[in-house]
Design a protein around this motif. Structure first.
Motif, PDB file in Angstrom:
ATOM      1  N   GLY A 181      72.899  43.937  46.216  1.00 46.30           N
ATOM      2  CA  GLY A 181      73.388  45.305  46.271  1.00 46.30           C
ATOM      3  C   GLY A 181      74.889  45.386  46.470  1.00 46.30           C
ATOM      4  N   ILE A 182      75.605  44.281  46.227  1.00 47.13           N
ATOM      5  CA  ILE A 182      77.058  44.214  46.407  1.00 47.13           C
ATOM      6  C   ILE A 182      77.727  44.033  45.045  1.00 47.13           C
ATOM      7  N   ASP A 183      78.705  44.869  44.728  1.00 48.38           N
ATOM      8  CA  ASP A 183      79.459  44.721  43.488  1.00 48.38           C
ATOM      9  C   ASP A 183      80.268  43.432  43.523  1.00 48.38           C
ATOM     10  N   VAL A 184      80.323  42.737  42.380  1.00 49.63           N
ATOM     11  CA  VAL A 184      81.036  41.461  42.305  1.00 49.63           C
ATOM     12  C   VAL A 184      82.069  41.531  41.182  1.00 49.63           C
ATOM     13  N   PRO A 185      83.293  41.967  41.495  1.00 44.84           N
ATOM     14  CA  PRO A 185      84.328  42.079  40.469  1.00 44.84           C
ATOM     15  C   PRO A 185      85.175  40.816  40.279  1.00 44.84           C
ATOM     16  N   VAL A 332      61.524  28.221  46.758  1.00 45.60           N
ATOM     17  CA  VAL A 332      61.590  29.257  47.779  1.00 45.60           C
ATOM     18  C   VAL A 332      61.715  30.622  47.119  1.00 45.60           C
ATOM     19  N   VAL A 333      61.330  31.659  47.859  1.00 48.78           N
ATOM     20  CA  VAL A 333      61.464  33.041  47.413  1.00 48.78           C
ATOM     21  C   VAL A 333      62.170  33.822  48.515  1.00 48.78           C
ATOM     22  N   PRO A 334      62.745  34.978  48.189  1.00 49.09           N
ATOM     23  CA  PRO A 334      63.447  35.750  49.216  1.00 49.09           C
ATOM     24  C   PRO A 334      62.538  36.152  50.372  1.00 49.09           C
ATOM     25  N   ASP A 335      63.053  36.021  51.595  1.00 42.69           N
ATOM     26  CA  ASP A 335      62.417  36.600  52.774  1.00 42.69           C
ATOM     27  C   ASP A 335      62.924  38.043  52.800  1.00 42.69           C
ATOM     28  N   GLU A 336      62.188  38.925  52.154  1.00 46.87           N
ATOM     29  CA  GLU A 336      62.724  40.240  51.796  1.00 46.87           C
ATOM     30  C   GLU A 336      63.181  41.067  52.998  1.00 46.87           C
ATOM     31  N   GLU A 337      62.403  41.079  54.074  1.00 49.73           N
ATOM     32  CA  GLU A 337      62.775  41.899  55.218  1.00 49.73           C
ATOM     33  C   GLU A 337      64.085  41.420  55.842  1.00 49.73           C
ATOM     34  N   ARG A 338      64.189  40.111  56.099  1.00 54.75           N
ATOM     35  CA  ARG A 338      65.409  39.570  56.695  1.00 54.75           C
ATOM     36  C   ARG A 338      66.589  39.676  55.724  1.00 54.75           C
ATOM     37  N   ALA A 339      66.334  39.394  54.446  1.00 56.50           N
ATOM     38  CA  ALA A 339      67.411  39.447  53.457  1.00 56.50           C
ATOM     39  C   ALA A 339      67.958  40.864  53.315  1.00 56.50           C
ATOM     40  N   ASP A 340      67.066  41.846  53.268  1.00 60.97           N
ATOM     41  CA  ASP A 340      67.515  43.232  53.144  1.00 60.97           C
ATOM     42  C   ASP A 340      68.382  43.644  54.334  1.00 60.97           C
ATOM     43  N   GLU A 341      67.969  43.234  55.547  1.00 61.19           N
ATOM     44  CA  GLU A 341      68.728  43.610  56.729  1.00 61.19           C
ATOM     45  C   GLU A 341      70.077  42.878  56.769  1.00 61.19           C
ATOM     46  N   LEU A 342      70.077  41.599  56.399  1.00 61.64           N
ATOM     47  CA  LEU A 342      71.328  40.838  56.373  1.00 61.64           C
ATOM     48  C   LEU A 342      72.311  41.473  55.396  1.00 61.64           C
ATOM     49  N   MET A 343      71.847  41.768  54.186  1.00 61.40           N
ATOM     50  CA  MET A 343      72.747  42.311  53.182  1.00 61.40           C
ATOM     51  C   MET A 343      73.187  43.733  53.545  1.00 61.40           C
ATOM     52  N   GLN A 348      77.749  47.120  54.898  1.00 56.88           N
ATOM     53  CA  GLN A 348      78.302  48.164  55.760  1.00 56.88           C
ATOM     54  C   GLN A 348      79.254  47.619  56.823  1.00 56.88           C
ATOM     55  N   ASP A 349      79.569  46.332  56.758  1.00 57.07           N
ATOM     56  CA  ASP A 349      80.486  45.697  57.715  1.00 57.07           C
ATOM     57  C   ASP A 349      80.020  45.887  59.153  1.00 57.07           C
ATOM     58  N   LEU A 350      78.717  45.727  59.364  1.00 58.13           N
ATOM     59  CA  LEU A 350      78.145  45.856  60.699  1.00 58.13           C
ATOM     60  C   LEU A 350      78.128  44.495  61.390  1.00 58.13           C
ATOM     61  N   PRO A 351      78.066  44.477  62.722  1.00 53.14           N
ATOM     62  CA  PRO A 351      78.064  43.205  63.461  1.00 53.14           C
ATOM     63  C   PRO A 351      76.844  42.339  63.121  1.00 53.14           C
ATOM     64  N   ILE A 352      77.059  41.042  63.061  1.00 48.97           N
ATOM     65  CA  ILE A 352      75.980  40.077  62.874  1.00 48.97           C
ATOM     66  C   ILE A 352      76.187  38.966  63.888  1.00 48.97           C
ATOM     67  N   GLU A 353      75.267  38.864  64.830  1.00 49.73           N
ATOM     68  CA  GLU A 353      75.329  37.802  65.834  1.00 49.73           C
ATOM     69  C   GLU A 353      74.361  36.704  65.440  1.00 49.73           C
ATOM     70  N   LEU A 354      74.870  35.483  65.325  1.00 48.57           N
ATOM     71  CA  LEU A 354      74.030  34.338  64.996  1.00 48.57           C
ATOM     72  C   LEU A 354      73.539  33.704  66.289  1.00 48.57           C
ATOM     73  N   GLY A 355      72.220  33.558  66.414  1.00 49.93           N
ATOM     74  CA  GLY A 355      71.632  33.035  67.637  1.00 49.93           C
ATOM     75  C   GLY A 355      71.949  31.570  67.869  1.00 49.93           C
ATOM     76  N   GLU A 356      71.592  31.087  69.057  1.00 52.43           N
ATOM     77  CA  GLU A 356      71.883  29.702  69.427  1.00 52.43           C
ATOM     78  C   GLU A 356      71.161  28.699  68.529  1.00 52.43           C
ATOM     79  N   ASP A 357      70.021  29.111  67.953  1.00 51.93           N
ATOM     80  CA  ASP A 357      69.246  28.199  67.118  1.00 51.93           C
ATOM     81  C   ASP A 357      69.507  28.433  65.634  1.00 51.93           C
ATOM     82  N   SER A 358      70.636  29.053  65.294  1.00 52.87           N
ATOM     83  CA  SER A 358      70.872  29.449  63.911  1.00 52.87           C
ATOM     84  C   SER A 358      71.462  28.344  63.030  1.00 52.87           C
TER      85      SER A 358
END
Length: 413
Positions: A181-185, A332-343, A348-358
């Protein structure tokens, strides 16, 4: 758990499971079929540094057109206005790379064996790099190669790394845009020799290893735990090493590539590179000889304006993440729920915290040779149930930021 999907899948892996142990093959072509997996790793940092040194070269840059609209060229060399997205691709192109690389494993054309998407936020405070597994099964939109005029219809369940063969760099950009869902120019692609030359041009990239590695499939030999400077053929062997790291899977290899990329970013942002005219010149020369840029990115003013932004982004807010996925047979196939939230958060330039086990299966933050175990600390008895607070953490997302000096885990550790 996703069920296995079928469709137009070209087997570029000799039907060996992509997440199991790598079977030994004979022949140079088989040995080098995974080389391109490390190609795009250098591109994220290179765009930031080449922008300054590219001023030495006004011709000789190979460019191609993308279907997406390109923003107006930046005036002068002021920092880029607003956010931007750059597609980063490493292909398995054999033409012009030397006989030692053999022939392509896929007779349908070159494959995008490494694909990354760089997104820089509107306020220039955050950069995110998303890595896409080469064997991810996705739905392809219709593609048209602007260079040849060839059109390919939309198709479901296609292996991700076929995009380049279907419609060139422009098709890869369309597939990524459709998926995220991101434009790639803007886009950039690098060759085999580019990886070798780039790692040498920066004077080597320090990589921490949690133990020795002896990978007969790529020729990577690390004799002891600790930090080793990788450059040239050794750097390329590390970037394509699968059997030598983590659990021997392609996803473990991506994790170790993130370790390399984080270190490369730190190296390129250091005074040892930014103040060394000889190194900057060498980096620019390597880029011109081994990279293809989209027409918009080939504009010198635009590249320099992006470079000024990338050079100032804090290491701790430059994140590298793996596109969320789940196994589907040998792929592999997309993990749709996690992928949708990540993207969504990236768009939207929202915060993303990567956990200790990431960090995933290919790397760790443990220091090699550490023997002391910290003493446990006492925790006061809880007197009441704490009130839950909102979190920016994304559970299950694999990645790290450029400030993390993590170590590569040898296979089987």
């Amino acid at each position: 758990m996703a069920t296995e999907r079928t469709g137009s899948v070209v087997d570029t892996t000799s039907m060996s499971p992509r997440h199991g142990r790598l079977r030994r093959h004979s022949g140079v072509a088989h040995v080098f079929r995974w080389i391109a997996l490390g190609m795009a790793v250098v591109l994220v940092a290179v765009v930031g540094v080449v922008g300054f040194s590219i001023l030495r070269f006004t011709t000789g840059i190979q460019t191609v057109d993308l279907v997406a609209d390109v923003p107006p060229a930046q005036a002068g060399f002021a920092p880029y206005e607003g956010g931007f997205n750059i597609l980063l691709v490493g292909s398995d192109q054999r033409e012009g790379q030397g006989e030692e690389f053999g022939e392509s494993a896929y007779d349908g054309g070159s494959l995008n064996d490494v694909t990354m998407l760089l997104h820089v936020s509107d306020d220039h405070e955050v950069a995110r790099v998303v890595s896409f597994p080469r064997d991810l099964l996705v739905d392809f939109p219709a593609c048209e190669d602007p260079e040849t005029g060839d059109a390919v219809p939309a198709e479901n369940d296609v292996q991700f790394n076929q995009a380049l063969a279907r419609g060139g760099l422009s098709c890869v950009a369309e597939v990524v845009s459709d998926l995220t869902g991101i434009d790639v120019p803007y886009a950039a692609m690098i060759t085999f020799q580019g990886v070798i030359s780039m790692s040498t041009a920066v004077g080597g990239v320090p990589v921490c290893f949690a133990g020795p590695i002896d990978d007969p499939y790529t020729g990577l030999v690390i004799e002891s735990a600790g930090t080793h400077d990788l450059e040239g053929a050794q750097a390329l062997a590390f970037l394509r090493s699968r059997h030598g790291v983590g659990d021997g899977s392609d996803l473990a290899r991506i994790s170790s590539q993130q370790v390399f990329l984080s270190s490369l970013i730190r190296t390129l942002q250091s005074d040892a590179v930014l103040t060394d005219v000889t190194k900057l010149y060498a980096i620019a020369q390597v880029a011109i000889e081994n990279m293809t840029l989209s027409s918009g990115l080939g504009d010198v003013g635009t590249m320099v304006s992006m470079a000024r932004v990338l050079a100032d982004i804090p290491l701790e807010t430059m994140q590298f993440v793996l596109y969320p996925n789940v196994p589907s047979g040998p792929r592999v196939v997309p993990d749709e729920e996690r992928a949708d939230e990540l993207m969504r958060r990236i768009r939207q330039d929202l915060p993303i915290e990567l956990g200790e086990d990431s960090l995933g299966v290919g790397s760790t933050e443990e220091t090699p040779g550490a023997t002391e175990t910290p003493l446990p600390t006492e925790t006061p008895a809880a007197t009441e149930t704490p009130t839950p607070t909102p979190t920016d953490e994304l559970d299950g997302v694999v990645g790290q930021d450029a400030s993390q000096e993590s170590c590569v885990v040898p296979y089987g550790s």
